[in-house]
Design a protein around this motif. Structure first.
Motif, PDB file in Angstrom:
ATOM      1  N   MET A   1       0.848  -1.196   0.000  1.00  0.00           N
ATOM      2  CA  MET A   1       0.000   0.000   0.000  1.00  0.00           C
ATOM      3  C   MET A   1       0.882   1.244   0.000  1.00  0.00           C
ATOM      4  O   MET A   1       1.886   1.302   0.721  1.00  0.00           O
ATOM      5  CB  MET A   1      -0.917  -0.002   1.234  1.00  0.00           C
ATOM      6  N   VAL A   2       0.529   2.248  -0.802  1.00  0.00           N
ATOM      7  CA  VAL A   2       1.294   3.486  -0.841  1.00  0.00           C
ATOM      8  C   VAL A   2       1.080   4.245   0.462  1.00  0.00           C
ATOM      9  O   VAL A   2      -0.061   4.444   0.888  1.00  0.00           O
ATOM     10  CB  VAL A   2       0.833   4.362  -2.027  1.00  0.00           C
ATOM     11  N   PRO A   3       2.165   4.669   1.150  1.00  0.00           N
ATOM     12  CA  PRO A   3       1.989   5.397   2.404  1.00  0.00           C
ATOM     13  C   PRO A   3       1.359   6.755   2.161  1.00  0.00           C
ATOM     14  O   PRO A   3       1.536   7.367   1.107  1.00  0.00           O
ATOM     15  CB  PRO A   3       3.423   5.555   2.924  1.00  0.00           C
ATOM     16  N   LEU A   4       0.601   7.234   3.131  1.00  0.00           N
ATOM     17  CA  LEU A   4       0.006   8.552   3.012  1.00  0.00           C
ATOM     18  C   LEU A   4       1.084   9.613   3.115  1.00  0.00           C
ATOM     19  O   LEU A   4       2.033   9.491   3.887  1.00  0.00           O
ATOM     20  CB  LEU A   4      -1.027   8.768   4.117  1.00  0.00           C
ATOM     21  N   GLY A   5       0.926  10.657   2.320  1.00  0.00           N
ATOM     22  CA  GLY A   5       1.819  11.791   2.455  1.00  0.00           C
ATOM     23  C   GLY A   5       1.511  12.550   3.726  1.00  0.00           C
ATOM     24  O   GLY A   5       0.504  12.305   4.397  1.00  0.00           O
ATOM     25  N   ARG A   6       2.369  13.486   4.052  1.00  0.00           N
ATOM     26  CA  ARG A   6       2.172  14.292   5.253  1.00  0.00           C
ATOM     27  C   ARG A   6       1.996  15.752   4.879  1.00  0.00           C
ATOM     28  O   ARG A   6       2.557  16.235   3.899  1.00  0.00           O
ATOM     29  CB  ARG A   6       3.333  14.092   6.221  1.00  0.00           C
ATOM     30  N   LEU A   7       1.195  16.426   5.679  1.00  0.00           N
ATOM     31  CA  LEU A   7       0.792  17.805   5.395  1.00  0.00           C
ATOM     32  C   LEU A   7       1.364  18.743   6.453  1.00  0.00           C
ATOM     33  O   LEU A   7       1.086  18.597   7.641  1.00  0.00           O
ATOM     34  CB  LEU A   7      -0.734  17.905   5.387  1.00  0.00           C
ATOM     35  N   VAL A   8       2.165  19.704   6.011  1.00  0.00           N
ATOM     36  CA  VAL A   8       2.672  20.771   6.874  1.00  0.00           C
ATOM     37  C   VAL A   8       2.005  22.069   6.446  1.00  0.00           C
ATOM     38  O   VAL A   8       2.022  22.433   5.266  1.00  0.00           O
ATOM     39  CB  VAL A   8       4.200  20.923   6.773  1.00  0.00           C
ATOM     40  N   VAL A   9       1.408  22.765   7.396  1.00  0.00           N
ATOM     41  CA  VAL A   9       0.711  24.022   7.127  1.00  0.00           C
ATOM     42  C   VAL A   9       1.466  25.163   7.791  1.00  0.00           C
ATOM     43  O   VAL A   9       1.864  25.063   8.951  1.00  0.00           O
ATOM     44  CB  VAL A   9      -0.733  23.964   7.657  1.00  0.00           C
ATOM     45  N   LEU A  10       1.667  26.245   7.053  1.00  0.00           N
ATOM     46  CA  LEU A  10       2.238  27.462   7.616  1.00  0.00           C
ATOM     47  C   LEU A  10       1.126  28.480   7.818  1.00  0.00           C
ATOM     48  O   LEU A  10       0.353  28.760   6.897  1.00  0.00           O
ATOM     49  CB  LEU A  10       3.319  28.032   6.705  1.00  0.00           C
ATOM     50  N   GLU A  11       1.052  29.005   9.030  1.00  0.00           N
ATOM     51  CA  GLU A  11       0.044  29.994   9.392  1.00  0.00           C
ATOM     52  C   GLU A  11       0.725  31.264   9.877  1.00  0.00           C
ATOM     53  O   GLU A  11       1.900  31.246  10.276  1.00  0.00           O
ATOM     54  CB  GLU A  11      -0.860  29.454  10.506  1.00  0.00           C
ATOM     55  N   GLY A  12      -0.008  32.365   9.861  1.00  0.00           N
ATOM     56  CA  GLY A  12       0.533  33.614  10.375  1.00  0.00           C
ATOM     57  C   GLY A  12      -0.262  34.804   9.893  1.00  0.00           C
ATOM     58  O   GLY A  12      -1.033  34.715   8.932  1.00  0.00           O
ATOM     59  N   GLY A  13      -0.072  35.912  10.562  1.00  0.00           N
ATOM     60  CA  GLY A  13      -0.760  37.145  10.203  1.00  0.00           C
ATOM     61  C   GLY A  13      -0.138  37.824   9.005  1.00  0.00           C
ATOM     62  O   GLY A  13       0.829  37.326   8.412  1.00  0.00           O
ATOM     63  N   GLU A  14      -0.666  38.988   8.672  1.00  0.00           N
ATOM     64  CA  GLU A  14      -0.183  39.728   7.511  1.00  0.00           C
ATOM     65  C   GLU A  14       1.269  40.153   7.726  1.00  0.00           C
ATOM     66  O   GLU A  14       1.637  40.635   8.786  1.00  0.00           O
ATOM     67  CB  GLU A  14      -1.053  40.965   7.266  1.00  0.00           C
ATOM     68  N   GLY A  15       2.088  39.958   6.694  1.00  0.00           N
ATOM     69  CA  GLY A  15       3.475  40.389   6.750  1.00  0.00           C
ATOM     70  C   GLY A  15       4.407  39.484   7.510  1.00  0.00           C
ATOM     71  O   GLY A  15       5.582  39.816   7.685  1.00  0.00           O
ATOM     72  N   ALA A  16       3.941  38.329   7.954  1.00  0.00           N
ATOM     73  CA  ALA A  16       4.803  37.425   8.731  1.00  0.00           C
ATOM     74  C   ALA A  16       5.772  36.640   7.855  1.00  0.00           C
ATOM     75  O   ALA A  16       6.659  35.968   8.372  1.00  0.00           O
ATOM     76  CB  ALA A  16       3.941  36.461   9.549  1.00  0.00           C
ATOM     77  N   GLY A  17       5.614  36.696   6.542  1.00  0.00           N
ATOM     78  CA  GLY A  17       6.526  35.993   5.653  1.00  0.00           C
ATOM     79  C   GLY A  17       6.159  34.554   5.395  1.00  0.00           C
ATOM     80  O   GLY A  17       6.974  33.781   4.879  1.00  0.00           O
ATOM     81  N   LYS A  18       4.920  34.222   5.689  1.00  0.00           N
ATOM     82  CA  LYS A  18       4.454  32.835   5.580  1.00  0.00           C
ATOM     83  C   LYS A  18       4.551  32.282   4.168  1.00  0.00           C
ATOM     84  O   LYS A  18       4.976  31.138   3.968  1.00  0.00           O
ATOM     85  CB  LYS A  18       3.032  32.819   6.128  1.00  0.00           C
ATOM     86  N   SER A  19       4.175  33.080   3.171  1.00  0.00           N
ATOM     87  CA  SER A  19       4.208  32.587   1.789  1.00  0.00           C
ATOM     88  C   SER A  19       5.640  32.331   1.331  1.00  0.00           C
ATOM     89  O   SER A  19       5.929  31.329   0.664  1.00  0.00           O
ATOM     90  CB  SER A  19       3.521  33.589   0.853  1.00  0.00           C
ATOM     91  N   THR A  20       6.557  33.227   1.691  1.00  0.00           N
ATOM     92  CA  THR A  20       7.972  33.023   1.363  1.00  0.00           C
ATOM     93  C   THR A  20       8.500  31.763   2.023  1.00  0.00           C
ATOM     94  O   THR A  20       9.199  30.950   1.401  1.00  0.00           O
ATOM     95  CB  THR A  20       8.800  34.239   1.817  1.00  0.00           C
ATOM     96  N   GLN A  21       8.171  31.575   3.298  1.00  0.00           N
ATOM     97  CA  GLN A  21       8.656  30.404   4.016  1.00  0.00           C
ATOM     98  C   GLN A  21       8.044  29.118   3.486  1.00  0.00           C
ATOM     99  O   GLN A  21       8.690  28.064   3.484  1.00  0.00           O
ATOM    100  CB  GLN A  21       8.390  30.555   5.519  1.00  0.00           C
TER     101      GLN A  21
END
Length: 218
Positions: A1-21
């Motif tokens: 059986m193919v193992p399930l992938g794992r999900l990492v979520v980045l959260e943060g307020g405006e200007g925290a650099g979340k999208s870059t990270q």
């Protein structure tokens, strides 16, 4: 059986650099990079509707439902298939954002928002959520300038960036409460991009193991 992938979520307020990270982390891990609202054709259209500052203000529950419609499509079309096929995923925002912004920020009942988030997520949950924490004043200084004559559209503050400081303070307080309750990793987002990236990688390593944090599945 193919193992399930794992999900990492980045959260943060405006200007925290979340999208870059998120970009840096996905490249480091060899993971699929996606975002919310967005990640699908429908999601991107809803994102434009939700963020455009020139549109009339949305009722908080209408805003919530549009966010969740984007998530339901994202889970069905992107997250579910990728994770089910064993692909690891880094996502820029997920249910934590909805709770922080529409719950704590807009003042909708948290239990109501949480229940709606569970419906939209259809059982998909992050293996790790990393909160990039930054005081709202600092984040808003990093963020986009107010809309005005002569300001290019790409540089204008979006609907959420344009909210007052009190709103962003409620969002930050909500994020920190969610992090404490949910066991999220909290990273100080005030240092340089490179320093924050190392802190994020270390948080992933602590939570999910050295082999995965190096971009290699066990």
């Amino acid at each position: 059986m193919v193992p399930l992938g794992r999900l990492v979520v980045l959260e943060g307020g405006e200007g925290a650099g979340k999208s870059t990270q998120a970009v840096l982390l996905a490249a480091r891990l060899g993971a699929l990079l996606t975002r919310e609202p967005g990640g699908t054709a429908l999601g991107e259209r809803l994102r434009a509707l939700l963020l455009e500052p020139s549109r009339p203000r949305l009722a908080p529950r209408a805003e919530l439902m549009l966010m969740l419609a984007a998530r339901a499509e994202h889970v069905e079309a992107v997250l579910g298939p990728a994770l089910g096929a064993g692909r690891d995923v880094v996502c820029d925002r997920f249910s934590g954002s909805t709770l922080a912004y529409q719950g704590y920020g807009r003042g909708l009942p948290l239990e109501e928002v949480a229940a709606a988030c569970r419906v939209a997520a259809a059982g998909v949950e992050p293996d790790l959520t990393v909160l990039l924490d930054l005081p709202p004043e600092s984040g808003l200084r990093r963020s986009k300038v107010p809309a005005g004559e002569g300001v290019p559209r790409a540089l204008r503050a979006d609907r959420f960036e344009a909210e007052d400081l009190a709103f962003h303070e409620r969002v930050r307080a909500g994020y920190l409460e969610l992090a404490r309750a949910g066991g999220w990793a909290v990273v100080d987002a005030s240092p340089s991009v490179e320093e924050v990236a190392e802190q994020v990688a270390e948080a992933v390593e602590r939570a999910l193991g050295t082999s995965w944090a190096g971009g290699r599945r066990p």
